[in-house]
Scaffold this motif. Structure first.
Motif, mmCIF file in Angstrom:
data_model
loop_
_atom_site.group_PDB
_atom_site.id
_atom_site.type_symbol
_atom_site.label_atom_id
_atom_site.label_comp_id
_atom_site.label_asym_id
_atom_site.label_seq_id
_atom_site.Cartn_x
_atom_site.Cartn_y
_atom_site.Cartn_z
ATOM 1 N N GLY A 67 0.837 -1.193 0.000
ATOM 2 C CA GLY A 67 0.000 0.000 0.000
ATOM 3 C C GLY A 67 0.871 1.242 0.000
ATOM 4 O O GLY A 67 1.833 1.318 0.767
ATOM 5 N N TYR A 107 -0.621 -0.677 -4.557
ATOM 6 C CA TYR A 107 -1.862 0.080 -4.510
ATOM 7 C C TYR A 107 -1.498 1.508 -4.117
ATOM 8 O O TYR A 107 -1.173 1.776 -2.954
ATOM 9 C CB TYR A 107 -2.832 -0.505 -3.484
ATOM 10 C CG TYR A 107 -3.357 -1.875 -3.813
ATOM 11 C CD1 TYR A 107 -3.639 -2.239 -5.124
ATOM 12 C CD2 TYR A 107 -3.595 -2.811 -2.816
ATOM 13 C CE1 TYR A 107 -4.141 -3.494 -5.434
ATOM 14 C CE2 TYR A 107 -4.097 -4.077 -3.115
ATOM 15 C CZ TYR A 107 -4.361 -4.404 -4.424
ATOM 16 O OH TYR A 107 -4.843 -5.658 -4.738
ATOM 17 N N LEU A 163 -5.847 0.947 4.094
ATOM 18 C CA LEU A 163 -4.812 0.006 3.649
ATOM 19 C C LEU A 163 -4.565 -1.068 4.699
ATOM 20 O O LEU A 163 -4.288 -2.228 4.365
ATOM 21 C CB LEU A 163 -3.517 0.768 3.341
ATOM 22 C CG LEU A 163 -3.541 1.641 2.094
ATOM 23 C CD1 LEU A 163 -2.256 2.465 1.985
ATOM 24 C CD2 LEU A 163 -3.726 0.804 0.831
ATOM 25 N N THR A 215 -2.506 -5.195 3.390
ATOM 26 C CA THR A 215 -1.314 -5.131 2.539
ATOM 27 C C THR A 215 -0.112 -5.580 3.368
ATOM 28 O O THR A 215 -0.100 -5.446 4.596
ATOM 29 C CB THR A 215 -1.091 -3.710 2.002
ATOM 30 O OG1 THR A 215 -0.950 -2.805 3.105
ATOM 31 C CG2 THR A 215 -2.260 -3.262 1.127
#
Length: 334
Positions: free
Chosen positions: A67, A97, A115, A120
């Motif tokens: 993330g 991401y 996140l 993540t």
């Protein structure tokens, strides 16, 4: 083997001449010798080997995702750096991401927590107002956090930064030593620790030389503000040198200088930050503080992979910037 047929791990071992154990280490983000890395990557391409990342995530408990949060998605600095990081992390099987929080503290903390909820493997963030509470939630969920570009002084979080204070001290010293007597320093918002470090570096040079002829113009924040403030400067008290402390300040000031009909360096000397493409299209080529994206990205990726492998990392990694001096500051007094 057909070019369209996917190879196996044994094919990679056969072509590379390395053991499956060594290849597995590389595929799982463990450091291997540069020579072996090159052989493995060549073999993977040669036999069209595809890693089954879903199966790996089920086996290891890792999502193979990173993330990323940045203050401004439109920033040339962040977009260039993300491109470098993604190239490396993709080869290791990770998906990034990436999201921006528009320099908004509420969004920063909300997206950071989102996140965390997505599980993540690591969160990479250039923080501004990230709360200790948000960091505690990440720790409770055993999700490592890596700061980059900026670092929060009170947070015990590993960070990858550049030598902002030292390089800005050196540039200001250079301008002062060359005899400039009215230096304008254009700074973005003081919210950023990077801006504060750069301004501290400018002040260090002034204190060391005893030459009080440098004016820091703070909290400009945007290209438009830099443009407007430089226009005003050029009309009221034209500096003989401008030092722009970010790519946005660089662009705004350069637009104002051009519209005023002034020539660089004959009318005003100029040195900017980070916008290497812009500096090369101008004649003469503009002096520049360059933050080396490949080296910064490499340092970040090393930390990300170490975190993802379960290692504990602390402290700061400081990447050295490079200064390119050109004829844009050539009208110094002798």
């Amino acid at each position: 083997m057909s070019k369209t047929q996917a190879g196996t791990l044994h094919d990679v071992a056969r072509i590379s001449g390395l053991s499956i154990a060594t290849i597995s280490k590389y595929l799982n983000g463990v450091h291997v010798k540069a020579e072996n890395k090159s052989k493995i990557e060549h073999a993977i391409t040669e036999c069209n080997y595809n890693v089954n990342f879903f199966a790996r995530s089920l086996k290891t408990g890792f999502s193979m995702t990173i993330g990323v949060l940045v203050p401004n998605m439109a920033s040339a600095f962040y977009s260039s750096l993300m491109a470098e990081i993604e190239r490396t992390m993709t080869t290791k099987g990770y998906t990034l991401y990436v999201s921006g929080y528009d320099n908004n503290a509420a969004q920063e903390n909300a997206k950071f927590r989102a996140l965390i909820s997505r599980k993540t493997d690591v969160i990479l963030i250039a923080p501004e107002k990230l709360s200790e509470e948000s960091l505690e939630i990440a720790r409770a969920n055993k999700i490592p956090v890596l700061f980059f570009d900026t670092a929060l002084e009170d947070a015990d979080v590993c960070a990858v930064v550049t030598d902002n204070r030292a390089v800005c001290r050196d540039v200001t010293r250079e301008l002062l030593d060359r005899g400039f007597e009215n230096i304008a320093v254009l700074a973005p918002g003081s919210l950023y620790s990077t801006t504060n470090d750069r301004c501290f570096g400018v002040r260090d040079a002034v204190e060391e030389t005893g030459k009080n002829c440098v004016t820091i113009i703070p909290d400009l924040g945007s290209v438009a503000n830099s443009y407007a403030r430089t226009q005003k400067l050029l009309k009221e008290n034209r500096p003989d040198a401008i030092f722009a402390l970010s790519s946005g300040m660089f662009l705004g000031a350069l637009m104002a200088v051009g519209e005023a009909g002034l020539r660089i360096p004959d009318d005003v000397a100029f040195i900017g930050y980070d916008n290497n493409q812009l500096s090369q299209t101008y004649t003469p080529r503009l002096s520049l503080v360059y933050q080396p994206f490949p080296q910064i990205a490499e340092a970040i990726c090393e930390k990300l992979l170490a975190f993802a492998a379960g290692a504990e990392c602390g402290g700061r990694v400081v990447v050295k910037s490079r200064v390119i001096y050109t004829d844009s500051i050539a009208n110094m007094k002798k």
